[in-house]
Scaffold this active site. Sequence first.
Site, PDB file in Angstrom:
ATOM      1  N   GLU A  90       0.067  -0.244  -2.469  1.00  0.00           N
ATOM      2  CA  GLU A  90      -0.233  -1.647  -2.734  1.00  0.00           C
ATOM      3  C   GLU A  90      -1.253  -1.769  -3.862  1.00  0.00           C
ATOM      4  O   GLU A  90      -2.223  -1.031  -3.927  1.00  0.00           O
ATOM      5  CB  GLU A  90      -0.785  -2.320  -1.468  1.00  0.00           C
ATOM      6  CG  GLU A  90       0.181  -2.311  -0.298  1.00  0.00           C
ATOM      7  CD  GLU A  90       1.439  -3.154  -0.550  1.00  0.00           C
ATOM      8  OE1 GLU A  90       1.482  -3.914  -1.539  1.00  0.00           O
ATOM      9  OE2 GLU A  90       2.377  -3.031   0.267  1.00  0.00           O
ATOM     10  N   ARG A 100       4.011 -14.837   9.628  1.00  0.00           N
ATOM     11  CA  ARG A 100       5.415 -15.077  10.011  1.00  0.00           C
ATOM     12  C   ARG A 100       5.579 -14.987  11.525  1.00  0.00           C
ATOM     13  O   ARG A 100       6.433 -15.643  12.119  1.00  0.00           O
ATOM     14  CB  ARG A 100       6.280 -14.016   9.311  1.00  0.00           C
ATOM     15  CG  ARG A 100       7.763 -14.130   9.485  1.00  0.00           C
ATOM     16  CD  ARG A 100       8.476 -13.020   8.695  1.00  0.00           C
ATOM     17  NE  ARG A 100       7.967 -11.683   8.989  1.00  0.00           N
ATOM     18  CZ  ARG A 100       8.344 -10.930  10.017  1.00  0.00           C
ATOM     19  NH1 ARG A 100       9.234 -11.361  10.874  1.00  0.00           N
ATOM     20  NH2 ARG A 100       7.827  -9.722  10.203  1.00  0.00           N
ATOM     21  N   CYS A 153      -2.096  -6.943   7.534  1.00  0.00           N
ATOM     22  CA  CYS A 153      -2.342  -5.850   6.585  1.00  0.00           C
ATOM     23  C   CYS A 153      -3.016  -6.367   5.319  1.00  0.00           C
ATOM     24  O   CYS A 153      -4.002  -5.798   4.855  1.00  0.00           O
ATOM     25  CB  CYS A 153      -1.040  -5.140   6.226  1.00  0.00           C
ATOM     26  SG  CYS A 153      -0.466  -4.084   7.557  1.00  0.00           S
ATOM     27  N   HIS A 177       1.414   0.792   2.513  1.00  0.00           N
ATOM     28  CA  HIS A 177       2.376   0.465   3.561  1.00  0.00           C
ATOM     29  C   HIS A 177       3.355   1.630   3.724  1.00  0.00           C
ATOM     30  O   HIS A 177       3.748   2.266   2.738  1.00  0.00           O
ATOM     31  CB  HIS A 177       3.159  -0.796   3.182  1.00  0.00           C
ATOM     32  CG  HIS A 177       2.601  -2.054   3.778  1.00  0.00           C
ATOM     33  ND1 HIS A 177       2.213  -3.137   3.020  1.00  0.00           N
ATOM     34  CD2 HIS A 177       2.386  -2.412   5.082  1.00  0.00           C
ATOM     35  CE1 HIS A 177       1.778  -4.102   3.834  1.00  0.00           C
ATOM     36  NE2 HIS A 177       1.865  -3.690   5.074  1.00  0.00           N
TER      37      HIS A 177
HETATM   38  N1  PCA Z   1       1.682  -3.983   9.554  1.00  0.00           N
HETATM   39  C1  PCA Z   1       1.416  -5.419   9.554  1.00  0.00           C
HETATM   40  C2  PCA Z   1       0.122  -5.575  10.299  1.00  0.00           C
HETATM   41  C3  PCA Z   1      -0.090  -4.294  11.039  1.00  0.00           C
HETATM   42  C4  PCA Z   1       0.861  -3.343  10.433  1.00  0.00           C
HETATM   43  O1  PCA Z   1       0.919  -2.139  10.676  1.00  0.00           O
HETATM   44  C5  PCA Z   1       1.432  -6.020   8.155  1.00  0.00           C
HETATM   45  O2  PCA Z   1       2.143  -5.507   7.278  1.00  0.00           O
HETATM   46  O3  PCA Z   1       0.756  -7.024   7.915  1.00  0.00           O
END
Ligand code: PCA
Length: 225
Positions: A90, A100, A153, A177
């Site tokens: 990211e 969402r 996140c 991610h």
């Molecule tokens: N993914 C979510 C929140 C916690 C996670 O592991 C996100 O992408 O916001």
Amino acid sequence: MKHAAKKRIAQPVALVTGFDPFGGETINPSFEIARALDGETIAGHRIVGAELPTEFARSLPALDAFLRKHRPALVIALGQAGGRSGISLERIAVNLIDARIADNAGAQPVDVRIVENAANAYFSTLPVKAMLSALRAANIPAELSQSAGSFVCNHVFYGLMRRLVRTRHAVRGGFIHVPFLPEQAQNSPGTASMPLVTMIAALRLCLETALTTKDDLHYAAGATH
Ligand code: PCA
């Protein structure tokens, strides 16, 4: 002569956080990676793996406690992005929440700021292009991402970068991610996934690169999305 106290030079720490399962899942690969790396030494740094709650209200206080306790030299926060196929580095944390689904405490804020009257966005301070090159050289699917979404996140990413910029500007940090694990994708044909061992290897490479690369590479790796 006075007995000289043995001086122990504390090993610097790199903090890796992951989240607890959310959205009906029973496992979250992000915390499984953090747990697996906990206690390892990479590029002279002790890795501390820690878990954050997938909750808007409690995630940043939990992060604060880990920052105070470990005083890390580097922070990489991890999260699950179901549906993405590669390790997703990211670049940008945005000052926006638009959930969402409800978080693990039942909160679902929509169209609100994370911090009122604060910067619209922060950039990752990780050498994301050097990390991308390292992952691709190891044949691990990876991409740069211009959005960490608008859920917990991104909230943690924004909160992390704001804290580092304001009070710990020598500390590098960012967000990655990761895809679903194969067991999370097995009942949805066509859904991308990645084995945990590959994700752990990817994070080792990312940590090693971030801890040893001062200036990021510059080559075209943008996208139209
Ligand atoms: N993914 C979510 C929140 C916690 C996670 O592991 C996100 O992408 O916001």
